[in-house]
Write an enzyme that holds these catalytic residues in place. Structure first.
Site, mmCIF file in Angstrom:
data_model
loop_
_atom_site.group_PDB
_atom_site.id
_atom_site.type_symbol
_atom_site.label_atom_id
_atom_site.label_comp_id
_atom_site.label_asym_id
_atom_site.label_seq_id
_atom_site.Cartn_x
_atom_site.Cartn_y
_atom_site.Cartn_z
ATOM 1 N N HIS A 58 0.858 -1.199 0.000
ATOM 2 C CA HIS A 58 0.000 0.000 0.000
ATOM 3 C C HIS A 58 0.883 1.234 0.000
ATOM 4 C CE1 HIS A 58 0.729 -0.697 4.264
ATOM 5 N NE2 HIS A 58 0.217 0.470 4.605
ATOM 6 N N HIS A 60 1.343 3.862 2.039
ATOM 7 C CA HIS A 60 1.923 4.547 3.205
ATOM 8 C C HIS A 60 3.446 4.597 3.098
ATOM 9 C CE1 HIS A 60 -1.853 3.942 5.923
ATOM 10 N NE2 HIS A 60 -1.944 5.010 5.151
ATOM 11 N N ASP A 62 5.920 4.298 5.076
ATOM 12 C CA ASP A 62 6.778 3.264 5.675
ATOM 13 C C ASP A 62 6.701 1.933 4.918
ATOM 14 O OD1 ASP A 62 4.154 2.999 6.636
ATOM 15 O OD2 ASP A 62 4.799 2.066 8.510
ATOM 16 N N HIS A 63 6.052 1.946 3.762
ATOM 17 C CA HIS A 63 6.053 0.787 2.855
ATOM 18 C C HIS A 63 6.556 1.166 1.460
ATOM 19 C CE1 HIS A 63 3.751 -1.701 5.755
ATOM 20 N NE2 HIS A 63 3.424 -0.498 6.178
ATOM 21 N N HIS A 114 -7.602 -0.659 5.168
ATOM 22 C CA HIS A 114 -6.528 0.123 5.806
ATOM 23 C C HIS A 114 -6.193 1.309 4.907
ATOM 24 C CE1 HIS A 114 -2.854 0.968 8.058
ATOM 25 N NE2 HIS A 114 -2.183 0.925 6.926
ATOM 26 N N ASP A 137 -0.388 -3.987 5.793
ATOM 27 C CA ASP A 137 -1.056 -3.567 7.035
ATOM 28 C C ASP A 137 -2.527 -3.992 7.045
ATOM 29 O OD1 ASP A 137 1.355 -2.477 7.638
ATOM 30 O OD2 ASP A 137 0.699 -0.394 7.623
ATOM 31 N N HIS A 175 4.420 -5.361 9.636
ATOM 32 C CA HIS A 175 5.013 -4.908 10.903
ATOM 33 C C HIS A 175 5.107 -6.063 11.889
ATOM 34 C CE1 HIS A 175 4.573 -0.465 10.277
ATOM 35 N NE2 HIS A 175 3.597 -0.863 9.466
#
Ligand SMILES: [Zn+2]
Length: 255
Positions: A58, A60, A62-63, A114, A137, A175
């Site tokens: 996705h 975000h 941090d990905h 999400h 996520d 995560h």
């Protein structure tokens, strides 16, 4: 096939990047390689793999935050991701099958909630029969992601798609949240859930839990896929599965 997990931001965060490789050709996908400085030493020294694609579960940061820098190093490779990721070149349709090397077949599974662009990737080795799903996520070990761009009905549908995969499929989330998820799940599933107790014991002995459990295990110890479990109904004081899902998420957010 081979799955290597690479912890990213390990002192300040808990993200995973995964290097999925085909055994025969050593061709690889980099899944959610958000922090190249945590990944490149491995790729340069230990595993001189041929990187075939950058892949995001996705958008975000941090990905997907490593896409632009990695493209400077790995020029002209595709970025496979949902529509909102930076530098995306291919958004697979739900159910679309992609190939990696000689023997790895990957099916895209759309799981909007999400984020609306969340895609999970189900990988199968056609030679060895190994199976893995990269869940970003959407699904965590004994948990699920927050509903930033969706609702309980969407998460229920998304998790059902993942629970419909073969039971032996190993789960690789975005995560390492397992220990904190277990603390919450215990309050919801009650003290008699044997699978959850075993997961807790595992967590206390291992810092890394990703890849150690399967879709079959999730069906036993993840309250978010046990919406009709009498213990979950008792804990949430709801009975309609979508209302149970919404209430569970609300309880977890405030836990
Ligand atoms: Zn996210």
């Amino acid at each position: 096939m081979h799955v290597k997990y690479l912890p990213m931001r390990w002192k300040t965060g808990d993200n995973y990047c995964y290097v999925l490789s085909d055994d025969a050709t050593k061709k690889s996908w980099l899944i959610d390689p958000a922090y190249p400085s945590d990944i490149l030493p491995y790729l340069k020294t230990e595993n001189k793999t041929e990187v075939e694609a950058i892949v995001n579960t996705h958008h975000h940061y941090d990905h997907s935050g490593g896409n632009a820098d990695l493209l400077k190093l790995y020029k002209n490779i595709p970025v496979i991701a949902g529509k909102d990721s930076p530098n995306v070149t291919h958004t697979p349709k739900h159910g679309e099958v992609l190939k990696l090397g000689d023997n790895v077949q990957i099916t895209a599974i759309h799981t909007p909630c999400h984020t609306q662009d969340s895609i999970c990737y189900f990988a199968q080795d056609t030679k060895t029969g190994e199976k893995a799903v990269f869940t970003g996520d959407t699904l965590f070990i004994s948990g699920c992601g927050r509903f930033f761009e969706g609702n309980g009905a969407e998460m229920q549908a998304a998790l059902q798609r993942l629970m419909d995969l073969p039971d032996s499929t190993k789960v690789y989330p975005g995560h390492e949240y397992t220990l904190s998820n277990v603390k919450f799940s215990k309050t919801v599933l009650g003290p008699n859930n044997k699978a959850l107790k075993e997961l807790e014991d595992y967590c206390l002995k291992h810092e890394v839990v990703t890849g150690a459990f399967t879709v079959a295990d999730e069906k036993l110890f993840n309250p978010f896929v046990r919406l009709t479990d009498p213990e979950v109904i008792k804990s949430t004081k709801e009975s309609d599965p979508v209302s149970v899902m919404d209430k569970l998420r609300q309880m977890k957010n405030n836990f």
